[in-house]
Design a protein around this motif. Structure first.
Motif, PDB file in Angstrom:
ATOM      1  N   GLU A 193       0.824  -1.218   0.000  1.00 20.17           N
ATOM      2  CA  GLU A 193       0.000   0.000   0.000  1.00 20.17           C
ATOM      3  C   GLU A 193       0.857   1.266   0.000  1.00 20.17           C
ATOM      4  OE1 GLU A 193      -3.289  -0.190  -0.159  1.00 20.17           O
ATOM      5  OE2 GLU A 193      -3.310  -2.383  -0.025  1.00 20.17           O
TER       6      GLU A 193
ATOM      7  N   GLY B 154       1.962   3.162  -2.305  1.00 22.02           N
ATOM      8  CA  GLY B 154       1.517   4.224  -3.201  1.00 22.02           C
ATOM      9  C   GLY B 154       2.298   4.236  -4.508  1.00 22.02           C
TER      10      GLY B 154
ATOM     11  N   ASN C  72      -1.787   6.009 -12.856  1.00 17.74           N
ATOM     12  CA  ASN C  72      -1.544   4.577 -12.659  1.00 17.74           C
ATOM     13  C   ASN C  72      -0.382   4.121 -13.541  1.00 17.74           C
ATOM     14  OD1 ASN C  72      -2.555   3.575 -15.293  1.00 17.74           O
ATOM     15  ND2 ASN C  72      -4.557   4.244 -14.509  1.00 17.74           N
TER      16      ASN C  72
ATOM     17  N   VAL D 201      -0.163  -2.084  -4.982  1.00 19.92           N
ATOM     18  CA  VAL D 201      -1.016  -1.019  -5.522  1.00 19.92           C
ATOM     19  C   VAL D 201      -0.275  -0.271  -6.616  1.00 19.92           C
ATOM     20  CG1 VAL D 201      -2.163   1.160  -4.978  1.00 19.92           C
ATOM     21  CG2 VAL D 201      -2.342  -0.773  -3.407  1.00 19.92           C
TER      22      VAL D 201
ATOM     23  N   GLU E 197      -1.882   2.233  -8.497  1.00 22.47           N
ATOM     24  CA  GLU E 197      -2.624   3.460  -8.800  1.00 22.47           C
ATOM     25  C   GLU E 197      -2.355   4.496  -7.728  1.00 22.47           C
ATOM     26  OE1 GLU E 197      -6.669   2.270  -8.959  1.00 22.47           O
ATOM     27  OE2 GLU E 197      -6.504   1.333 -10.930  1.00 22.47           O
TER      28      GLU E 197
ATOM     29  N   SER F  39      -3.012   6.874  -4.821  1.00 18.34           N
ATOM     30  CA  SER F  39      -3.973   6.794  -3.724  1.00 18.34           C
ATOM     31  C   SER F  39      -4.661   8.137  -3.524  1.00 18.34           C
ATOM     32  CB  SER F  39      -3.250   6.394  -2.435  1.00 18.34           C
ATOM     33  OG  SER F  39      -2.358   7.420  -2.040  1.00 18.34           O
ATOM     34  N   GLN F  40      -5.738   8.123  -2.742  1.00 18.70           N
ATOM     35  CA  GLN F  40      -6.450   9.377  -2.455  1.00 18.70           C
ATOM     36  C   GLN F  40      -5.535  10.358  -1.736  1.00 18.70           C
ATOM     37  OE1 GLN F  40     -10.004   8.387  -0.290  1.00 18.70           O
ATOM     38  NE2 GLN F  40     -11.171   7.921  -2.148  1.00 18.70           N
TER      39      GLN F  40
ATOM     40  N   GLU G 280      -2.289  10.555  -2.003  1.00 21.16           N
ATOM     41  CA  GLU G 280      -1.323  11.107  -2.957  1.00 21.16           C
ATOM     42  C   GLU G 280      -1.979  12.137  -3.866  1.00 21.16           C
ATOM     43  OE1 GLU G 280       1.940   8.040  -4.354  1.00 21.16           O
ATOM     44  OE2 GLU G 280      -0.037   7.080  -4.383  1.00 21.16           O
TER      45      GLU G 280
END
Length: 666
Positions: A501, A503, A530, A578, A580, A582-583, A585
């Protein structure tokens, strides 16, 4: 008539006084009065009585120096009066300017105290009614760490003073040169990693959470300043040092100097003779002696105006260049390293030094067999400075960089327009190892417990061959590795799972794409959202993005066009990493869009990385040097030349509180 307990109490008190007396004679004055056997008998007698009468045991007993229960963390200590650092002088001109400022401010004659600038760890000690009650690191001058348990293990710090005074002092924890050599010799014999220098050994020992580990290290202490005391009517610094010495504290010798010429003379002398001392010093400290004059001079937010530290120039030594060894880095760059006849330099035995690159060697005509001058760049990294041409005997050999990689045998080539020579094999074992170490590092995927030694074991046991394999490691196979028990294995697997996770920006940085640093990785993550979008990016698209130059763009496209890299990314995807943004980031605003920041000094509430992240998350850029293009300098404690340059250029200077206020809730 006294009963048995009262007799024991009296005997315990007498034994403690006698043992502390002998500790002072041995560890402070270096004048032992009894043999070790006699001392051991006194100590054993005290231990026996304390075991028989546990109620007589106290924290200031000499028997308590062996260390107590290990701590989970060091409590913080906040200082009411900041423990300021000193401004630095590097030459005669700096010293004369300091003297001129002092004399101009107070308008009268000045006497100075000159002291050694110890190369150790600064601590603050508190005594109440003569008993040692607390010791803490200086920290950032505002907040330190409580390391009392570890400091109690140092025999040159008395657990009881010779008088019942309540006071606070500042001192330096260090390890003597002789003890340091013995310490490292024992560690080498036991297969343990060697300490880089006495300072690192001392600082590392004091910051051990288990006091028993500190107790077995040869730590020593010098006290150099009285910070606070009940009114004694002192008028000079030298008077306070003499007083502290009289209480049983170990105080280093000092020199009284009447003028700046005498100070400069002594600075030159000790710069040439520092090796004569049994401990490391990296300079001298000059202090105004008269306390009333000090009060008049005052202090800035960073340092007192009545003192300055003269820093010695980097020490240089002559030794023989025995050979040149070529190492292969993470990106395949071949770096030459000098193999030297071992020489003592700035507190450590140096047998290797950097030669930077082929151009560096040729420009200085460095040859194998030469007598060379070495120094430590920034007092840390050994480097070959120059050749002693007059010592050549005609047997020296010129060095040329290899045409084949010394690790895998593949061809090497020189990058056009650069000094770098690279291995052409992307699967080179040296590149793979360095690349994986980078992938798991703190600023990349941050996999705790997966250091260089463990990575090497994993590679040697064929458990991994590239970064993606990390996410397919099995517990039973990990536990077969040396020093990997069940608990450490479980912790490692948890850290690996957590890293999934991390990022998109961290993942891009972890991949080790040439020229893509942390800042570039964040820009790419924000732009492409992404990994698939980034995979499809073309050079002309990338160069349209601010902060992405042509060379970086070409390397990004080349990286994603490599079939081996594509396979690694697919395996990372399958493992659940992950890919993509993240919120957290993506939640960036443009508060600092187009603004350049420089961070300098020690920040109290944020690390420099945290402050840098906050700036970049808001569209700003963090640079390492101050220029006319700098918009803000965030200055913490001990800010130095960058702050001075900002003042000269008229750049906006803000402190940490103002910076945090600027960010607000954005």
């Amino acid at each position: 008539m006294m009963n048995e307990f009262e007799k024991a109490s009296e005997q315990v008190e007498q034994l403690r006084k006698e043992i502390e007396h002998h500790n002072h004679q041995y560890y402070v004055l270096d004048q032992p009065e009894i043999q070790d056997f006699e001392y051991d008998q006194l100590m054993q007698e005290l231990i026996t009585l304390e075991e028989k009468y546990p109620e007589l045991l106290s924290s200031d007993s000499p028997t308590q120096r062996v260390g107590g229960i290990a701590l989970e963390a060091f409590p913080k200590v906040e200082y009411n009066i900041p423990k300021l650092s000193l401004a630095n002088a590097f030459n005669d001109s700096d010293l004369r300017n300091f003297h001129h400022r002092v004399v101009s401010s107070i308008g009268e004659d000045v006497e100075y105290v000159l002291e050694y600038k110890f190369d150790g760890l600064t601590v603050v000690l508190n005594f109440e009614e003569g008993r040692f009650v607390r010791g803490a690191t200086r920290g950032d001058g505002f907040v330190g760490e409580d390391v009392t348990s570890n400091l109690r293990t140092i025999y040159s710090i008395p657990l009881r003073l010779k008088e019942k005074a309540t006071l606070e002092v500042r001192g330096e924890i260090f390890i003597s040169k002789a003890d340091f050599l013995t310490l490292n010799a024992n560690r080498e014999k036991n297969g343990e990693p060697l300490f880089a220098n006495p300072r690192n050994a001392a600082a590392g020992s004091i910051r051990q959470l288990d006091p028993k580990l500190a107790a077995i290290r040869p730590l020593d202490a010098f006290i150099f300043n009285l910070e606070n005391i009940e009114d004694k009517g002192f008028t000079s610094h030298s008077e306070t040092l003499d007083y502290l010495k009289g209480t049983g504290l170990k105080v280093s010798e000092y020199f009284l100097c009447k003028g700046i010429d005498e100070i400069i003379e002594k600075c030159h002398y000790w710069s040439d003779h520092r090796q004569d001392l049994p401990f490391e010093i990296d300079g001298l400290v000059i202090k105004v002696n008269n306390l009333a004059q000090r009060e008049k001079l005052g202090a800035t937010s960073k340092s007192p105006r009545w003192a300055i530290a003269f820093k010695f120039p980097a020490e240089e030594k002559k030794t023989k260049l025995l050979d040149v060894e070529v190492q292969v880095g993470r990106t395949g760059v071949l770096t030459p390293a000098a193999i030297l006849e071992p020489v003592s330099l700035a507190g450590t035995i140096v047998s290797r030094a950097t030669l930077h690159n082929e151009d560096y060697i040729q420009a200085r005509d460095i040859r194998i067999g030469d007598q060379v001058i070495v120094k430590k760049a920034g007092d840390i990294i050994p480097e070959v400075v120059r050749v002693v041409i007059e010592d050549r005997i005609g047997e020296e050999r010129k060095f040329t960089m290899p045409k084949h990689c010394p690790v895998c045998g593949a061809h090497t080539h020189r990058v056009e327009g650069e000094a770098a020579i690279k291995c052409t094999n992307v699967a080179c074992p040296a590149m793979v190892r360095r690349g994986i170490i980078h992938f798991v590092s703190r600023n990349a995927m941050d996999i705790e417990g997966l250091g260089p030694a463990v990575v090497t074991q994993l590679l040697e046991n064929s458990l991994i061959k590239d970064p993606s394999d990390i996410y397919y490691l099995e517990k039973n196979k990990l536990m077969q590795l040396e020093r990997m028990g069940e608990k450490s294995t479980d912790n490692l697997l948890k850290s690996i799972e957590k890293s999934k996770e991390s990022g998109l920006a961290r993942l891009i940085f972890a991949m080790g794409i040439p020229f893509v640093g942390e800042r570039g990785a964040k820009v790419l993550a924000e732009e492409y959202k992404n990994i698939d979008n980034l995979f499809r990016a073309k050079v002309e698209d990338l160069t349209q993005i601010k902060d992405i130059g042509e060379k970086m763009a070409e390397n990004i496209v080349a990286f994603f066009s490599e079939e081996e890299n594509q396979k690694i990314i697919e395996r990372l995807k399958t493992a659940g990493v992950v890919m993509e943004i993240s919120q957290a980031e993506e939640k960036r605003n443009d508060l600092f869009e187009g603004l350049n920041f420089v961070l300098t000094g020690t920040l109290l509430h944020l690390t420099r990385k945290q402050a840098g992240d906050l700036i970049e998350e808001r569209g700003g850029k963090v640079t390492s040097s101050v220029s006319k293009n700098t918009h803000y300098v965030v200055a913490g404690a001990e800010a130095g030349s960058k702050l001075q340059k900002a003042e000269k250029l008229g750049v906006n200077i803000i402190n940490e509180d103002q910076f945090i206020e600027m960010i607000g809730t954005n």
